[in-house]
Design a protein around this motif. Sequence first.
Motif, PDB file in Angstrom:
ATOM      1  N   TRP A   1       0.834  -1.207   0.000  1.00 54.49           N
ATOM      2  CA  TRP A   1       0.000   0.000   0.000  1.00 54.49           C
ATOM      3  C   TRP A   1       0.865   1.251   0.000  1.00 54.49           C
ATOM      4  O   TRP A   1       0.604   2.205  -0.749  1.00 54.49           O
ATOM      5  N   ILE A   2       1.908   1.292   0.817  1.00 54.67           N
ATOM      6  CA  ILE A   2       2.785   2.470   0.839  1.00 54.67           C
ATOM      7  C   ILE A   2       3.431   2.662  -0.525  1.00 54.67           C
ATOM      8  O   ILE A   2       3.519   3.790  -1.025  1.00 54.67           O
ATOM      9  N   ASP A   3       3.897   1.598  -1.130  1.00 57.03           N
ATOM     10  CA  ASP A   3       4.510   1.719  -2.455  1.00 57.03           C
ATOM     11  C   ASP A   3       3.526   2.268  -3.478  1.00 57.03           C
ATOM     12  O   ASP A   3       3.868   3.151  -4.272  1.00 57.03           O
ATOM     13  N   ARG A   4       2.294   1.758  -3.452  1.00 56.47           N
ATOM     14  CA  ARG A   4       1.278   2.213  -4.406  1.00 56.47           C
ATOM     15  C   ARG A   4       0.910   3.678  -4.177  1.00 56.47           C
ATOM     16  O   ARG A   4       0.770   4.457  -5.119  1.00 56.47           O
TER      17      ARG A   4
ATOM     18  N   VAL B   1       1.733   7.383  -6.547  1.00 61.29           N
ATOM     19  CA  VAL B   1       0.783   8.458  -6.855  1.00 61.29           C
ATOM     20  C   VAL B   1       1.409   9.810  -6.510  1.00 61.29           C
ATOM     21  O   VAL B   1       1.350  10.748  -7.304  1.00 61.29           O
ATOM     22  N   VAL B   2       2.036   9.900  -5.346  1.00 60.56           N
ATOM     23  CA  VAL B   2       2.673  11.156  -4.937  1.00 60.56           C
ATOM     24  C   VAL B   2       3.802  11.503  -5.898  1.00 60.56           C
ATOM     25  O   VAL B   2       3.942  12.652  -6.322  1.00 60.56           O
TER      26      VAL B   2
ATOM     27  N   HIS C   1       1.500  15.620  -5.314  1.00 62.71           N
ATOM     28  CA  HIS C   1       0.587  15.958  -4.219  1.00 62.71           C
ATOM     29  C   HIS C   1       0.380  14.718  -3.361  1.00 62.71           C
ATOM     30  O   HIS C   1       0.672  13.603  -3.787  1.00 62.71           O
ATOM     31  N   SER C   2      -0.176  14.933  -2.160  1.00 58.89           N
ATOM     32  CA  SER C   2      -0.439  13.796  -1.280  1.00 58.89           C
ATOM     33  C   SER C   2      -1.391  12.811  -1.957  1.00 58.89           C
ATOM     34  O   SER C   2      -2.210  13.188  -2.808  1.00 58.89           O
TER      35      SER C   2
ATOM     36  N   ALA D   1      -2.275   3.770  -5.959  1.00 56.99           N
ATOM     37  CA  ALA D   1      -3.443   3.874  -5.081  1.00 56.99           C
ATOM     38  C   ALA D   1      -3.545   5.299  -4.556  1.00 56.99           C
ATOM     39  O   ALA D   1      -2.616   5.789  -3.899  1.00 56.99           O
ATOM     40  N   ALA D   2      -4.641   5.959  -4.857  1.00 53.00           N
ATOM     41  CA  ALA D   2      -4.865   7.329  -4.387  1.00 53.00           C
ATOM     42  C   ALA D   2      -5.674   7.299  -3.104  1.00 53.00           C
ATOM     43  O   ALA D   2      -6.770   7.843  -3.014  1.00 53.00           O
TER      44      ALA D   2
END
Length: 155
Positions: free
Chosen positions: A71-74, A78-79, A84-85, A112-113
């Motif tokens: 999840w952190i990688d995904r 996005v960032v 942006h966050s 993943a946004a």
Amino acid sequence: MTEADRLAQLAEQEERLQFTKFDNETALALGQQLLTAARDRGLPVTISIRRNGQRLFHAALPGTAADNDAWIDRKSRVVDRYGHSSFFIGTQFRAKGGSFEEHSRLDLDLYAAHGGVFPVLVRGVGPVGTVGVSGLPQADDHAFVVEQLELFLNS
């Protein structure tokens, strides 16, 4: 709060929470602060801090799994892509009446946004990395990172 209101709030956070410099020592100090705060609260989170694609800090507390790393990688991708966050980007798509999953045209196995990863912004430079957590509901992941950045940058 409407999605438009939330988007304005998230943009304000990014404008306010900027570093004057960001090096390995800064990442380690920030990571230790996040780790201590998460431990003190018993939060089941994985923490990751990166600069220019290099992971400078990583910790996984009890209650997390390899899925949290993914999840952190995904969210970090996005960032990296948008500057942006991850929560800002997901909110931006919702504010336009859709969703990131439906309209980004990106591989959802890689992107993943969802809230929890914030850009490391250096004033006068722009985004140079990411700081993020995974393990809580997305709004809570985001709020924890923002809270810790506020404390770190104002100490």
